[in-house]
Design a protein around this motif. Structure first.
Motif, PDB file in Angstrom:
ATOM      1  N   LEU A 178      38.056  45.415  44.942  1.00 36.25           N
ATOM      2  CA  LEU A 178      36.983  43.972  45.580  1.00 36.25           C
ATOM      3  C   LEU A 178      37.597  42.671  45.241  1.00 36.25           C
ATOM      4  CD1 LEU A 178      33.536  45.433  44.937  1.00 36.25           C
ATOM      5  CD2 LEU A 178      34.802  45.277  47.168  1.00 36.25           C
ATOM      6  N   ILE A 179      38.404  42.575  43.916  1.00 30.98           N
ATOM      7  CA  ILE A 179      38.732  41.504  43.522  1.00 30.98           C
ATOM      8  C   ILE A 179      39.872  41.000  44.358  1.00 30.98           C
ATOM      9  CG2 ILE A 179      39.991  40.256  41.547  1.00 30.98           C
ATOM     10  CD1 ILE A 179      38.535  42.316  39.488  1.00 30.98           C
ATOM     11  N   GLY A 180      40.808  41.657  44.670  1.00 32.08           N
ATOM     12  CA  GLY A 180      42.055  41.357  45.687  1.00 32.08           C
ATOM     13  C   GLY A 180      41.342  40.892  46.993  1.00 32.08           C
ATOM     14  N   LEU A 181      40.409  41.796  47.519  1.00 29.28           N
ATOM     15  CA  LEU A 181      39.678  41.177  48.743  1.00 29.28           C
ATOM     16  C   LEU A 181      39.183  39.800  48.511  1.00 29.28           C
ATOM     17  CD1 LEU A 181      38.271  44.626  49.808  1.00 29.28           C
ATOM     18  CD2 LEU A 181      40.214  43.480  50.796  1.00 29.28           C
ATOM     19  N   PHE A 182      38.489  39.458  47.324  1.00 35.95           N
ATOM     20  CA  PHE A 182      37.817  38.341  47.153  1.00 35.95           C
ATOM     21  C   PHE A 182      38.915  37.467  47.185  1.00 35.95           C
ATOM     22  CE2 PHE A 182      36.558  34.908  44.093  1.00 35.95           C
ATOM     23  CZ  PHE A 182      35.349  34.460  44.693  1.00 35.95           C
ATOM     24  N   ASN A 183      40.036  37.609  46.516  1.00 34.70           N
ATOM     25  CA  ASN A 183      41.255  36.465  46.380  1.00 34.70           C
ATOM     26  C   ASN A 183      41.771  36.197  47.743  1.00 34.70           C
ATOM     27  OD1 ASN A 183      41.281  36.035  43.686  1.00 34.70           O
ATOM     28  ND2 ASN A 183      42.640  37.801  43.100  1.00 34.70           N
ATOM     29  N   ALA A 184      41.761  37.521  48.668  1.00 36.18           N
ATOM     30  CA  ALA A 184      42.296  37.149  50.218  1.00 36.18           C
ATOM     31  C   ALA A 184      41.292  36.524  50.712  1.00 36.18           C
ATOM     32  CB  ALA A 184      42.768  38.587  50.432  1.00 36.18           C
ATOM     33  N   PHE A 185      40.245  36.638  50.639  1.00 31.54           N
ATOM     34  CA  PHE A 185      39.290  35.679  51.482  1.00 31.54           C
ATOM     35  C   PHE A 185      39.444  34.152  51.149  1.00 31.54           C
ATOM     36  CE2 PHE A 185      35.096  33.520  51.441  1.00 31.54           C
ATOM     37  CZ  PHE A 185      34.766  33.940  52.873  1.00 31.54           C
ATOM     38  N   LEU A 186      39.314  34.023  49.782  1.00 38.62           N
ATOM     39  CA  LEU A 186      39.861  32.520  49.606  1.00 38.62           C
ATOM     40  C   LEU A 186      40.891  32.029  50.174  1.00 38.62           C
ATOM     41  CD1 LEU A 186      38.613  32.562  45.740  1.00 38.62           C
ATOM     42  CD2 LEU A 186      37.232  31.764  47.759  1.00 38.62           C
ATOM     43  N   ILE A 187      41.958  32.788  49.925  1.00 36.87           N
ATOM     44  CA  ILE A 187      43.501  32.295  50.435  1.00 36.87           C
ATOM     45  C   ILE A 187      43.613  32.438  52.085  1.00 36.87           C
ATOM     46  CG2 ILE A 187      45.740  32.659  50.115  1.00 36.87           C
ATOM     47  CD1 ILE A 187      45.010  33.626  47.228  1.00 36.87           C
ATOM     48  N   VAL A 188      43.277  33.675  52.530  1.00 35.20           N
ATOM     49  CA  VAL A 188      43.580  33.856  53.938  1.00 35.20           C
ATOM     50  C   VAL A 188      42.582  33.138  54.762  1.00 35.20           C
ATOM     51  CG1 VAL A 188      44.063  35.712  55.667  1.00 35.20           C
ATOM     52  CG2 VAL A 188      44.798  35.831  53.142  1.00 35.20           C
ATOM     53  N   VAL A 189      41.413  33.606  54.544  1.00 35.16           N
ATOM     54  CA  VAL A 189      40.275  32.847  55.356  1.00 35.16           C
ATOM     55  C   VAL A 189      39.967  31.606  55.076  1.00 35.16           C
ATOM     56  CG1 VAL A 189      37.933  33.418  56.316  1.00 35.16           C
ATOM     57  CG2 VAL A 189      39.301  35.242  55.650  1.00 35.16           C
ATOM     58  N   LEU A 190      39.787  31.136  53.970  1.00 36.20           N
ATOM     59  CA  LEU A 190      39.508  29.729  53.628  1.00 36.20           C
ATOM     60  C   LEU A 190      40.418  28.901  53.386  1.00 36.20           C
ATOM     61  CD1 LEU A 190      36.297  30.399  51.121  1.00 36.20           C
ATOM     62  CD2 LEU A 190      36.315  30.224  53.492  1.00 36.20           C
ATOM     63  N   LYS A 191      41.745  29.397  53.380  1.00 42.70           N
ATOM     64  CA  LYS A 191      42.882  28.638  53.568  1.00 42.70           C
ATOM     65  C   LYS A 191      42.937  27.654  52.062  1.00 42.70           C
ATOM     66  CE  LYS A 191      43.769  29.750  57.561  1.00 42.70           C
ATOM     67  NZ  LYS A 191      44.725  30.757  57.951  1.00 42.70           N
ATOM     68  N   ILE A 192      42.541  28.351  50.995  1.00 42.11           N
ATOM     69  CA  ILE A 192      42.571  27.463  49.613  1.00 42.11           C
ATOM     70  C   ILE A 192      44.078  27.967  49.147  1.00 42.11           C
ATOM     71  CG2 ILE A 192      41.928  27.414  47.473  1.00 42.11           C
ATOM     72  CD1 ILE A 192      39.021  28.040  48.316  1.00 42.11           C
ATOM     73  N   PRO A 193      44.915  26.977  48.684  1.00 41.90           N
ATOM     74  CA  PRO A 193      46.067  27.285  48.258  1.00 41.90           C
ATOM     75  C   PRO A 193      46.118  28.310  46.953  1.00 41.90           C
ATOM     76  CG  PRO A 193      45.831  24.819  48.203  1.00 41.90           C
ATOM     77  CD  PRO A 193      44.494  25.385  48.453  1.00 41.90           C
ATOM     78  N   ASP A 194      47.068  29.188  46.925  1.00 42.09           N
ATOM     79  CA  ASP A 194      47.022  30.417  46.195  1.00 42.09           C
ATOM     80  C   ASP A 194      46.646  30.108  44.743  1.00 42.09           C
ATOM     81  OD1 ASP A 194      48.931  30.812  48.483  1.00 42.09           O
ATOM     82  OD2 ASP A 194      48.669  32.826  47.970  1.00 42.09           O
ATOM     83  N   MET A 195      47.219  29.303  43.855  1.00 42.55           N
ATOM     84  CA  MET A 195      47.115  28.988  42.964  1.00 42.55           C
ATOM     85  C   MET A 195      45.783  28.518  42.383  1.00 42.55           C
ATOM     86  SD  MET A 195      49.367  26.504  40.152  1.00 42.55           S
ATOM     87  CE  MET A 195      51.012  27.750  40.455  1.00 42.55           C
ATOM     88  N   LEU A 196      45.087  27.481  43.369  1.00 40.82           N
ATOM     89  CA  LEU A 196      43.980  27.055  42.996  1.00 40.82           C
ATOM     90  C   LEU A 196      42.627  28.140  43.237  1.00 40.82           C
ATOM     91  CD1 LEU A 196      44.154  23.712  44.760  1.00 40.82           C
ATOM     92  CD2 LEU A 196      44.331  23.986  42.285  1.00 40.82           C
ATOM     93  N   ALA A 197      42.907  28.970  44.366  1.00 37.63           N
ATOM     94  CA  ALA A 197      42.202  29.971  44.695  1.00 37.63           C
ATOM     95  C   ALA A 197      42.085  31.108  43.561  1.00 37.63           C
ATOM     96  CB  ALA A 197      42.357  30.816  45.959  1.00 37.63           C
ATOM     97  N   THR A 198      43.043  31.553  42.835  1.00 39.50           N
ATOM     98  CA  THR A 198      43.213  32.651  41.785  1.00 39.50           C
ATOM     99  C   THR A 198      42.917  31.901  40.598  1.00 39.50           C
ATOM    100  OG1 THR A 198      45.511  32.330  41.655  1.00 39.50           O
ATOM    101  CG2 THR A 198      44.777  34.092  43.013  1.00 39.50           C
ATOM    102  N   LEU A 199      43.042  30.601  40.440  1.00 40.64           N
ATOM    103  CA  LEU A 199      42.440  30.027  39.163  1.00 40.64           C
ATOM    104  C   LEU A 199      41.005  29.834  39.081  1.00 40.64           C
ATOM    105  CD1 LEU A 199      42.980  28.476  36.761  1.00 40.64           C
ATOM    106  CD2 LEU A 199      43.052  26.222  37.990  1.00 40.64           C
ATOM    107  N   ALA A 200      40.404  29.698  40.310  1.00 40.91           N
ATOM    108  CA  ALA A 200      38.883  29.827  40.719  1.00 40.91           C
ATOM    109  C   ALA A 200      38.360  31.005  40.247  1.00 40.91           C
ATOM    110  CB  ALA A 200      38.415  29.180  41.701  1.00 40.91           C
ATOM    111  N   SER A 201      38.952  32.075  40.651  1.00 37.93           N
ATOM    112  CA  SER A 201      39.005  33.437  40.518  1.00 37.93           C
ATOM    113  C   SER A 201      39.005  34.058  39.322  1.00 37.93           C
ATOM    114  CB  SER A 201      39.852  34.516  41.729  1.00 37.93           C
ATOM    115  OG  SER A 201      39.679  35.929  41.605  1.00 37.93           O
ATOM    116  N   LEU A 202      39.983  33.459  38.598  1.00 41.79           N
ATOM    117  CA  LEU A 202      40.065  33.905  37.154  1.00 41.79           C
ATOM    118  C   LEU A 202      38.826  33.579  36.179  1.00 41.79           C
ATOM    119  CD1 LEU A 202      43.275  32.773  35.021  1.00 41.79           C
ATOM    120  CD2 LEU A 202      40.908  32.323  34.191  1.00 41.79           C
TER     121      LEU A 202
END
Length: 332
Positions: free
Chosen positions: A116-140
């Motif tokens: 589910l964490i991977g899916l959450f990261n993918a939602f932020l990055i692929v769907v919401l178009k947040i840059p990868d580093m910023l999205a996974t920093l928030a996820s962190l």
């Protein structure tokens, strides 16, 4: 008649061939040189027990770092792997000692939740178009907070007193404890490395992920489902981070607060150092393994030479800078 220049088809100068050789094999030569140096400086370095200790110490880093490499293969970057490992560490131990699950049940449920964490990261990055580093920093931060909240901000161990005042009655099975010991943990590391290397280099899916990382727009125009592969990359990254957290739990026999956080930077370093293996210039599992070996040899050797622990990051940083320089100078 003037001499032909390299750009006009003439022979390349010697220094170019030397640079090319060092670019391809410099990291392996560095590992060999470090082993020789530390072996001469301390006779105990080459002791079989110490070699086993190095392999055991890099196994968790390697598994997590290969997850980072998967995210890099599609042009992304997963900063959440350390906190994912921490959450997996807490989950798997709690399932064993709080709920009395067996080893297989605890591991499978932990991996499913971390998917589910991977899916959450993918939602932020692929769907919401947040840059990868910023999205996974928030996820962190989110995952780290979930792990802390779930464990009530403390360790999870056998025979602990629960917040309700009851005693935890579950035990850590011998089968689970064996996962974090030699030779099982080293075998798991090698299997993960081999499977991911074969996936990336020999399957059409791996080649498509590389294509997305190289030029996502061209990959999309070629008919590759870029969004699907980016989601897959982050799911695999989270699963490998979770596996690293499970191995850590097995190795130490408990869950510690933010236990996986310390693995993030070493995992990132190993993944980037791996770019230069055989001049690949791209993420690969074998290179990541060699990068982890390099860091493990460095750390073990420096400890044996009594280098203060607070100075080790300086050397790790310099090694990472050198590896990145070799990779990106070649691309210019």
């Amino acid at each position: 008649m003037s001499n032909a220049s390299p750009s006009r088809g003439g022979a390349l100068p010697l220094y170019h061939h030397l640079f090319e050789f060092l670019y391809r094999w410099g990291m392996l030569l560095t590992v060999v040189a470090l082993i020789a140096l530390f072996g001469v400086a301390n006779e105990n370095f080459l002791d079989p027990y110490n070699i086993i200790n190095i392999l055991r110490s890099i196994a968790i880093v390697t598994v997590i770092a290969i997850g980072v490499s998967i995210s890099l293969s599609v042009g992304g970057f997963d900063l959440s792997v350390g906190s994912t490992a921490s959450l997996a560490n807490a989950l798997v131990i709690s399932f064993l000692v709080w709920y009395g699950m067996d080893t297989i049940q605890a591991i499978v449920l932990t991996l499913v939740i971390c998917t589910l964490i991977g899916l959450f990261n993918a939602f932020l990055i692929v769907v919401l178009k947040i840059p990868d580093m910023l999205a996974t920093l928030a996820s962190l931060f989110v995952i780290q907070g979930v792990a802390m909240t779930y464990s009530f901000g403390g360790s999870i161990t056998q025979n602990m007193v629960l917040p309700s005042g009851d005693m935890a009655e579950g035990v850590i099975p011998a089968l689970f404890s064996a996962l974090g010991q030699v030779p099982v943990i080293v075998f798991i590391m090698l299997v993960v490395t081999l499977v991911i290397q074969l996936y990336l280099s020999l399957t059409k899916h791996g080649r498509r992920m590389y294509a997305i990382g190289g030029n996502p727009e061209a990959a999309r125009l070629a008919g590759i489902a870029t969004a699907r592969y980016r989601v897959l990359a982050y799911v695999i990254s989270s699963l490998l981070a979770a596996l690293g957290g499970i191995l850590l739990a097995s190795r130490i026999g408990s869950s510690q607060v933010n236990a996986g956080g310390g693995y993030l930077m070493d995992a990132v370093a190993a993944a980037y150092i791996g770019f230069s293996l055989a001049g690949s210039g791209k993420p690969n599992a074998l290179g990541t393994l060699v990068g982890a070996v390099l860091l493990g040899v460095l750390q073990n050797g420096l400890v044996m030479m009594s280098v203060p622990y607070y100075a080790m990051d300086i050397i790790k940083g310099l090694v990472l800078a050198l590896a990145l320089a070799m990779t990106y100078i070649q691309k210019r």
